[in-house]
Design a protein around this motif. Structure first.
Motif, PDB file in Angstrom:
ATOM      1  N   ALA A  47       0.829  -1.212   0.000  1.00 56.42           N
ATOM      2  CA  ALA A  47       0.000   0.000   0.000  1.00 56.42           C
ATOM      3  C   ALA A  47       0.861   1.258   0.000  1.00 56.42           C
ATOM      4  CB  ALA A  47      -0.945  -0.011   1.210  1.00 56.42           C
ATOM      5  N   LEU A  48       1.786   1.312  -0.968  1.00 52.62           N
ATOM      6  CA  LEU A  48       2.674   2.458  -1.084  1.00 52.62           C
ATOM      7  C   LEU A  48       2.383   3.219  -2.371  1.00 52.62           C
ATOM      8  CD1 LEU A  48       6.005   0.650  -0.180  1.00 52.62           C
ATOM      9  CD2 LEU A  48       4.827   2.303   1.271  1.00 52.62           C
ATOM     10  N   ALA A  49       2.595   4.521  -2.336  1.00 50.67           N
ATOM     11  CA  ALA A  49       2.509   5.317  -3.557  1.00 50.67           C
ATOM     12  C   ALA A  49       3.758   5.040  -4.387  1.00 50.67           C
ATOM     13  CB  ALA A  49       2.422   6.793  -3.215  1.00 50.67           C
ATOM     14  N   LYS A  50       3.637   5.114  -5.705  1.00 46.55           N
ATOM     15  CA  LYS A  50       4.768   4.787  -6.577  1.00 46.55           C
ATOM     16  C   LYS A  50       5.976   5.677  -6.303  1.00 46.55           C
ATOM     17  CE  LYS A  50       2.524   2.456 -10.413  1.00 46.55           C
ATOM     18  NZ  LYS A  50       2.317   2.394 -11.874  1.00 46.55           N
ATOM     19  N   GLN A  51       5.714   6.937  -5.924  1.00 50.22           N
ATOM     20  CA  GLN A  51       6.840   7.838  -5.662  1.00 50.22           C
ATOM     21  C   GLN A  51       7.619   7.444  -4.411  1.00 50.22           C
ATOM     22  OE1 GLN A  51       3.640   8.784  -5.817  1.00 50.22           O
ATOM     23  NE2 GLN A  51       3.072  10.191  -4.151  1.00 50.22           N
ATOM     24  N   ASP A  52       7.054   6.531  -3.603  1.00 50.79           N
ATOM     25  CA  ASP A  52       7.733   6.081  -2.379  1.00 50.79           C
ATOM     26  C   ASP A  52       8.522   4.787  -2.589  1.00 50.79           C
ATOM     27  OD1 ASP A  52       6.722   8.223  -0.938  1.00 50.79           O
ATOM     28  OD2 ASP A  52       4.926   7.138  -0.308  1.00 50.79           O
ATOM     29  N   TYR A  53       8.464   4.217  -3.798  1.00 57.13           N
ATOM     30  CA  TYR A  53       9.109   2.918  -4.032  1.00 57.13           C
ATOM     31  C   TYR A  53      10.621   2.974  -3.789  1.00 57.13           C
ATOM     32  CZ  TYR A  53       4.981   0.551  -5.963  1.00 57.13           C
ATOM     33  OH  TYR A  53       3.757  -0.046  -6.126  1.00 57.13           O
ATOM     34  N   GLN A  54      11.262   4.055  -4.201  1.00 55.48           N
ATOM     35  CA  GLN A  54      12.717   4.142  -4.039  1.00 55.48           C
ATOM     36  C   GLN A  54      13.107   4.146  -2.565  1.00 55.48           C
ATOM     37  OE1 GLN A  54      14.518   7.362  -6.196  1.00 55.48           O
ATOM     38  NE2 GLN A  54      16.594   6.849  -5.566  1.00 55.48           N
ATOM     39  N   THR A  55      12.360   4.926  -1.776  1.00 53.21           N
ATOM     40  CA  THR A  55      12.607   4.951  -0.327  1.00 53.21           C
ATOM     41  C   THR A  55      12.286   3.599   0.291  1.00 53.21           C
ATOM     42  OG1 THR A  55      12.021   7.295  -0.285  1.00 53.21           O
ATOM     43  CG2 THR A  55      12.062   6.145   1.817  1.00 53.21           C
ATOM     44  N   ALA A  56      11.189   2.984  -0.177  1.00 50.92           N
ATOM     45  CA  ALA A  56      10.800   1.673   0.342  1.00 50.92           C
ATOM     46  C   ALA A  56      11.870   0.633   0.029  1.00 50.92           C
ATOM     47  CB  ALA A  56       9.470   1.253  -0.258  1.00 50.92           C
ATOM     48  N   ALA A  57      12.499   0.744  -1.136  1.00 46.35           N
ATOM     49  CA  ALA A  57      13.541  -0.217  -1.527  1.00 46.35           C
ATOM     50  C   ALA A  57      14.700  -0.193  -0.539  1.00 46.35           C
ATOM     51  CB  ALA A  57      14.033   0.092  -2.937  1.00 46.35           C
TER      52      ALA A  57
END
Length: 262
Positions: A47-57
């Motif tokens: 449940a993450l926004a696509k713009q948060d994927y890099q931080t999530a990685a």
């Protein structure tokens, strides 16, 4: 603008960015803590926004280093389950699960002989699994896990994917490996009988999007179960001059001739 003011603005921006990173990282960690062991997951299930994927990685990378999660393939992870025999990987269905979701919503489901084996319609287990989706083409070739894409007849959701898989089995009835007709009809009845009226009507509505043989076979099974409410839709959708060679006669299902099945 003075250099002091610029420095303050830069510090404010850096602080905001750090807070955002921390917020995303905490969100990832909390969600993973809430997941049971022995299941796989991808970004789409967090449940993450696509713009948060890099931080999530980066957060996921830190969790990997700590041994909290392990990587299965690109973008797919799992929480290892510890047993007396060591760590246990998820089973095939769990490995496939992340591929079935997009942005946290189910958009695909497992179908074909793998599903039909689980339904008790065949003893064979395919080397390549089929994944059905309306708008996505899903192909997997990771280690022993291989899957190919087929198109679903309607949009897939968490509420309908099991029903669509069942209608797929009716559609592929004649092509299922080593299928036993008597057993298959018993399986179809056992799956339909417990449905409530709303669920049966939903199945009928979905069947209208399927090939005519599906509508005919579903219609005759519903008739045999004396669950005839709403089946006029199925009958009216069929060409009265079309026959269906399914290897079923009146000794197996009464009224098959009424649905042009032979």
């Amino acid at each position: 603008m003075s250099s002091l003011l610029i420095n303050k603005l830069d510090m404010t921006t850096d602080l905001r960015y750090t807070c955002e990173m921390t917020s995303v990282s905490d969100k990832v960690t909390q969600q993973i803590q809430g997941l049971p062991e022995d299941i796989s997951f991808g970004y789409g299930q967090l449940a993450l926004a696509k713009q948060d994927y890099q931080t999530a990685a980066k957060a996921l990378e830190r969790l990997q280093k700590k041994g909290v999660i392990k990587k299965l393939s690109k973008g797919i992870f799992y929480k290892p389950k510890k047993t007396v025999f060591g760590e246990k990987k998820p089973d095939e269905q769990q490995l496939l699960k992340p591929y079935l979701y997009q942005n946290g919503q189910r958009t695909a489901y497992i179908t074909g002989d793998y599903l039909y084996n689980q339904l008790g319609l065949t003893t064979q287990v395919p080397a390549v699994i089929k994944i059905a989706s309306r708008n996505r083409r899903i192909f997997i070739n990771t280690g022993s896990l291989k899957a190919t894409a087929v198109k679903s007849y309607v949009d897939v959701t968490d509420n309908n994917y099991q029903m669509l898989g069942f209608l797929d089995a009716i559609k592929d009835f004649k092509q299922i490996p080593d299928v036993d007709v008597v057993n298959a009809l018993a399986v179809f009845k056992s799956r339909i009988r417990p449905l409530n009226e709303a669920q049966r009507q939903m199945m009928i509505d979905y069947a209208l999007a399927y090939p005519p043989r599906v509508r005919a076979l579903l219609g005759v099974v519903l008739t045999d179960l004396n669950l005839t409410k709403g089946i006029r839709k199925l009958r009216d959708s069929l060409n009265p001059l079309t026959t269906f060679d399914l290897g079923i006669d009146d000794s197996l299902l009464p009224n098959v001739s009424d649905w042009n099945i032979q």
